[in-house]
Enzyme design. Structure first.
Site, short mmCIF file in Angstrom:
data_model
loop_
_atom_site.label_atom_id
_atom_site.label_comp_id
_atom_site.label_asym_id
_atom_site.label_seq_id
_atom_site.Cartn_x
_atom_site.Cartn_y
_atom_site.Cartn_z
N THR A 105 47.87 29.11 32.31
CA THR A 105 49.28 30.41 32.66
C THR A 105 49.47 30.67 34.52
O THR A 105 47.88 31.05 34.87
CB THR A 105 48.35 32.00 32.31
N LYS A 181 56.23 32.02 28.77
CA LYS A 181 54.06 32.47 28.88
C LYS A 181 54.07 33.90 29.45
O LYS A 181 53.20 34.77 29.02
CB LYS A 181 53.61 31.47 29.73
N LYS A 249 43.28 38.82 34.71
CA LYS A 249 44.01 37.70 35.72
C LYS A 249 45.69 37.53 35.30
O LYS A 249 46.42 37.90 36.33
CB LYS A 249 43.65 36.58 34.99
#
Lengths: 309, 309
Positions: A105, A181, A249
């Site tokens: 990602t 995503k 994150k």
């Protein structure tokens, strides 16, 4: 006799990163008849892959050198860049015409940059972030949000078919898969925080939490994450299936993207602060449903098993 | 021949508030064979109910005087208190042993207070907030989150059966139904804001929004609200099915409850600011998916039909 010889047309694949996702993906590739070489920075992960019948490599270059498809299952953009272009990077060691399938990602702008640099060297890049946990990785039933050139898709096809139950083909350039995503992560991260804010508020009021779960999952307040994560809270079990740090994150990436684009994300910002607080309070490697424990600690709400925390 | 004479055992009901929800609930009660009298502050609403075969009343007291069950379908706690205890309040006009079924979303503490005051007068109170839109109200297929004494439930039963597909019996005292409803509203309000933050961010990045809807509704980022509201955004149609002001009210209640209980609600607080901003920008009476338009206005993102807004 190796699987590759049994199915020579399937080609050779390398998997870089044999963590909970990468290990399952590598096994799915083997099961589909590809000749698979695995590499991980942790030697123990490679040994485990070999013990279960796979082939191991000592360096990323050794893994990638003979592969038609390199599947990268590392944690983030920095690791992906290091795999390709770092001191031991594989970019020039890859076979010309081979494809790099990137599952981490990351910010779409970085995916575009990595793709352009690799394609300038005559190798293909498929932007292919994944969704679905370790169990679905092991069964070859991931969802992949992919974008890239027709050549990248064609070269990656045997691996995509082996690893995924559903491949979304989202565009002809890297970055679009990453952007989809990030939209999913924006929602998932906010929904986990909302679920935890709600369930601990219910606890604070002394409501029957099993009943809250029953009512909410049948009502307009439901989300995929509420339904999936709140059972961890009801069981008082914060064993990490997906850790707090993942959303530190990922919501961090969303917030940075949004800041660069001058787009306000007040819900992401609020949720990110809660993930940061949970991490700062020592729960960074615990399950992301630990946000419920954080809310309980901040308010005195009583959650199941909370004193085991 | 009236429906009441056809089914004399079903009893007599009054419905206070004949808006989009109350009108459908009154019709569901009639269809189930109750003798129903309707009242609304808007004379036109009463006239419409009469035109469709119902009986109308000129005051709440006139409606409630002969009723075994009074169903209150007003907007908030203040209106509910006024119906019961205001200058023309019905509390003492209700038949002894009759039940007041309160459907407005409100702070649980207020529901407990109203219940105690009414029960001190020998009338029953059922805390019975509703979920489901006007279409389900008209079909008698609402969800009701109810709490109250066994006597209150028994007295209200014919009306509950007529109005709801599902009645959750959540406890033996008023306030618990309200608390469950507030947990649902917390989640619903945050999820609409998250859905709008996400879809306009996708638009800002130039993603195919129909594809975003397809991918997200099949992924872990999905919510009931994303699935239900984002089609309004994709159609550029902000005709109010549920208005921005509803969540200005409901997240305001959650924030006030949480402040009183010293419970932090950062996601609710962030979402409430967006509903307030949308209302302040003139969209208060538009559909709650208008938050997507607000994000677009704040960022220059291009949404379908946005220049019609």
């Amino acid at each position: 006799m190796s699987l590759a010889v049994e199915n020579p047309g399937r080609g050779a694949a390398a998997v870089i990163g044999l963590g909970s996702m990468g290990f399952g993906m590598a096994q799915s590739l083997r099961r589909a008849g590809l000749d698979v070489v695995g590499y991980d920075v942790a030697a123990a992960a490679v040994e485990r892959f070999v013990a279960e019948g796979g082939r191991g490599a000592r360096t990323p270059k050794e893994a990638a050198g003979d592969a038609d498809i390199v599947v990268s299952v590392v944690v983030n953009a920095a690791q992906t860049e290091a795999v390709l272009f770092g001191p031991d990077g594989i970019a020039e060691a890859m076979k010309p015409g081979a494809v790099f399938v990137s599952s981490a990602t990351m910010d779409p702008a970085i995916a575009r940059n990595l793709s352009q640099r690799l394609e300038a060297l005559g190798r293909h890049y498929l932007d292919a972030p994944i969704s679905g946990g370790a169990a679905r990785a092991a069964k070859g039933e991931l969802t992949i949000m992919a974008s890239g050139s027709a050549e990248a898709f064609a070269a990656a096809r045997p691996a995509l078919d082996a690893m995924a139950a559903k491949v979304y083909e989202l565009g002809d350039a890297a970055g679009t898969g990453a952007a989809f995503k990030m939209i999913n992560q924006l929602l998932a991260g906010v929904h986990i925080a909302a679920a935890c804010e709600a369930i601990s508020f219910a606890a604070k009021q002394g409501l029957d939490l099993q009943k809250v779960y029953e009512v909410i999952t049948a009502s307009a307040g439901n989300s995929w994450m509420f339904e999936n994560r709140i059972p961890h809270v009801l069981a008082g079990d914060y064993t990490p299936l997906s850790a707090i740090e993942i959303f530190v994150k990922d919501l961090g990436i969303v917030q940075d993207m949004a800041r660069a684009e001058r787009y306000p994300v007040p819900l992401v910002a609020a949720a990110l602060q809660m993930y940061l607080a949970a991490s700062g309070a020592g729960m960074g490697r615990d399950d992301d449903s630990s946000l419920a424990r954080l809310y309980a600690q901040l308010s005195g709400a009583a959650l199941p098993g909370i004193d085991k925390a």
